[in-house]
Design an enzyme around this catalytic site. Structure first.
Site, mmCIF file in Angstrom:
data_model
loop_
_atom_site.group_PDB
_atom_site.id
_atom_site.type_symbol
_atom_site.label_atom_id
_atom_site.label_comp_id
_atom_site.label_asym_id
_atom_site.label_seq_id
_atom_site.Cartn_x
_atom_site.Cartn_y
_atom_site.Cartn_z
ATOM 1 N NE ARG A 147 -1.801 2.163 3.618
ATOM 2 C CZ ARG A 147 -2.363 2.754 4.687
ATOM 3 N NH1 ARG A 147 -3.589 2.413 5.050
ATOM 4 N NH2 ARG A 147 -1.716 3.641 5.394
ATOM 5 C CE1 TYR A 159 -4.840 6.662 7.714
ATOM 6 C CE2 TYR A 159 -4.425 6.034 5.430
ATOM 7 C CZ TYR A 159 -4.577 5.697 6.760
ATOM 8 O OH TYR A 159 -4.446 4.398 7.139
ATOM 9 C CG ASP A 210 -6.905 3.839 3.479
ATOM 10 O OD1 ASP A 210 -7.998 4.289 3.104
ATOM 11 O OD2 ASP A 210 -6.687 3.423 4.640
ATOM 12 C CG HIS A 212 -8.230 7.309 6.098
ATOM 13 N ND1 HIS A 212 -8.571 8.099 7.153
ATOM 14 C CD2 HIS A 212 -7.896 6.121 6.627
ATOM 15 C CE1 HIS A 212 -8.438 7.436 8.285
ATOM 16 N NE2 HIS A 212 -8.034 6.216 7.994
ATOM 17 C CD GLU A 236 -8.212 0.738 3.347
ATOM 18 O OE1 GLU A 236 -7.073 0.357 2.985
ATOM 19 O OE2 GLU A 236 -8.506 0.965 4.526
ATOM 20 C CD GLU A 262 -9.897 1.664 7.913
ATOM 21 O OE1 GLU A 262 -9.072 0.949 7.342
ATOM 22 O OE2 GLU A 262 -9.635 2.792 8.341
ATOM 23 N NE ARG A 283 -9.264 -2.227 4.631
ATOM 24 C CZ ARG A 283 -8.117 -2.458 5.260
ATOM 25 N NH1 ARG A 283 -7.570 -3.653 5.237
ATOM 26 N NH2 ARG A 283 -7.516 -1.491 5.930
ATOM 27 C CD GLU A 339 -4.070 -2.171 7.255
ATOM 28 O OE1 GLU A 339 -5.279 -2.354 7.510
ATOM 29 O OE2 GLU A 339 -3.536 -1.051 7.271
ATOM 30 C CD1 TRP A 402 -7.544 12.606 10.094
ATOM 31 C CD2 TRP A 402 -8.134 10.546 10.732
ATOM 32 N NE1 TRP A 402 -6.400 11.873 10.250
ATOM 33 C CE2 TRP A 402 -6.725 10.611 10.635
ATOM 34 C CE3 TRP A 402 -8.738 9.340 11.100
ATOM 35 C CZ2 TRP A 402 -5.898 9.506 10.910
ATOM 36 C CZ3 TRP A 402 -7.933 8.258 11.382
ATOM 37 C CH2 TRP A 402 -6.521 8.337 11.283
#
Ligand code: KDG
Ligand code: MG
Length: 402
Positions: A147, A159, A210, A212, A236, A262, A283, A339, A402
């Site tokens: 990643r 991030y 990612d 995020h 992601e 996630e 995730r 991960e 965030w």
């Protein structure tokens, strides 16, 4: 086999971890991870005040019934705090079952579907060149899935990028740090980063990224389309998890594989996404998604639609969760990738682990149950430190994801 005691152990060897220990009258005990980054004490209170008194005296063998007792039995159900508490109970019960039967967890989940688990590394840079070099370093360490994240020029904080030379750890002591973010420069920058990575190292490894949660649906669709020449393994969290309709727009415009969840905590977060085939990877981790019992159902639903498992595995999930994930990854047919973000050394002072990393893959030994132990005396050396995840604002001060 009655549960005779239940206690919550909170420690901070490098970062906060919440661990549940259940003991039975058969002398067998089990451990479960209950860590919810930045909200640890909420889970401790939910466990201690609302779950553990009702757990004492129950038969530890009846995992399915106990799961439903705490899920259906709570009128105010779901949500990260509740589901993390249930996950910890569930993990500890599976750990007990494995220990009582003298067999590793993966055997209880159907046995091994593979011998080792492909994991992805984090390659991160403060600028484009550093990030590209970090990918090279991960390749040298044998990773076959990487990643890549980097700071975005002109954006104050991105991030996934560590401060100084420390390992990346987003939670910071005290109240949340306010960071400044802007998506437009990121959208222009990411294709340049990916282009450099692929033109430097080629295509014979899996590349992940990612987002995020930082795009609107149309931005995410544009980004996913722009990523196509770079053949990503996954993109992601392209949109904020709660905006499930956003995934439809991405799918209309791109075939870049999408991983999400996630921050999810139940199968109901996934039913539309899986059955409408809006995603490629799940995730949601064992620790926040209702434990092994619930993730088995999610994985089974996902398998019907050829969606694969790609568990979250950041350092804010404890080694107990990581080991449980590896057992699960070994067992299910529809495994994609895991991960892998190694914990810092003090964590291994407290947690004795049964897994190891070798050339891009993790393996786990055949200790019964989940197989991770906690040294309670050592845990006392690392008391809880109040910490929070950052929050993000746009450059004009508007609160953002965030
Ligand atoms: O606590 C938040 C982290 O777990 C999260 O920011 C990490 O997005 C993450 C990832 O993919 O590892
Ligand atoms: Mg993520």
């Amino acid at each position: 086999m009655k549960i005779v005691s239940a206690k919550v152990i909170v420690c901070s060897p490098g970062r906060n971890f919440v661990t549940l220990k259940l003991e039975t009258d058969a002398g067998v005990y089990g451990l479960g991870d209950a860590t919810l980054n930045g909200r640890e004490k909420a889970v401790v209170a939910y466990l201690e005040e609302h779950c553990l008194p009702a757990l004492i005296g129950r038969d530890a063998r009846n995992i399915e019934d106990i799961w439903h007792y705490f899920y259906r039995g709570a009128y105010w159900r779901r949500g990260p705090v509740t589901m993390t508490a249930i996950s910890a109970i569930d993990m500890a019960l599976w750990d007990i079952k494995g220990k009582a039967l003298g067999t590793p967890l993966y055997n209880l989940l159907g046995g091994k579907s593979r011998e080792r688990v492909m994991v992805y590394a984090h390659a991160t840079g403060k600028e484009l060149g550093d990030a590209v070099d970090a990918v090279g370093k991960a390749r040298d360490e044998g990773f076959v899935a990487i990643r890549v994240q980097s700071s975005v020029p002109g954006v104050a904080s991105s991030y996934g990028v560590p401060k100084g030379d420390r390992a990346y750890e987003p939670a910071q002591k005290g109240v949340a740090e306010e960071q400044v973010w802007e998506t437009a420069p990121y959208l222009r920058y990411l294709p340049k980063l990916m282009d450099r990575v692929r033109s430097t190292y080629g295509f014979d490894f899996h590349l992940l990224h990612d987002v995020h949660h930082r795009c609107t649906p149309s931005q995410a669709a544009r980004l996913a389309k722009a990523m196509e020449p770079f053949d990503l393994f996954w993109l992601e969290d392209p949109v904020a998890g709660e905006l499930q309709e956003g995934l439809r727009m991405i799918r209309k415009h791109s075939t870049t594989p999408i991983a999400i969840g996630e921050v999810f905590n139940s199968i109901y977060d996934y039913t539309t996404l899986i059955t409408e085939q809006l995603i490629d990877y799940v995730r949601m981790p064992i620790v926040h998604g209702g434990g092994i019992t619930h993730l088995q159902k999610v994985a089974a639903l996902a398998a019907v639609y050829h969606v694969q498992m790609g568990f979250h595995g950041a350092t804010d999930l404890s080694p107990i969760n990581f080991a449980a994930s590896l057992h699960f990854d070994l067992a299910v047919n529809n495994f994609g990738v895991q991960e892998y973000m190694p914990h810092v050394d003090p964590a291994f002072d407290v947690f004795k682990v049964n897994y190891k990393f070798e050339r891009g893959y993790c393996t786990i030994d055949d200790k019964p149950g989940i197989g991770v132990e906690i040294d309670e005396e050592k845990a006392k050396k690392y008391p809880y430190v109040a910490a929070s995840l950052p929050v993000a604002r746009r450059t004009d001060g508007t609160m953002f994801h965030w």
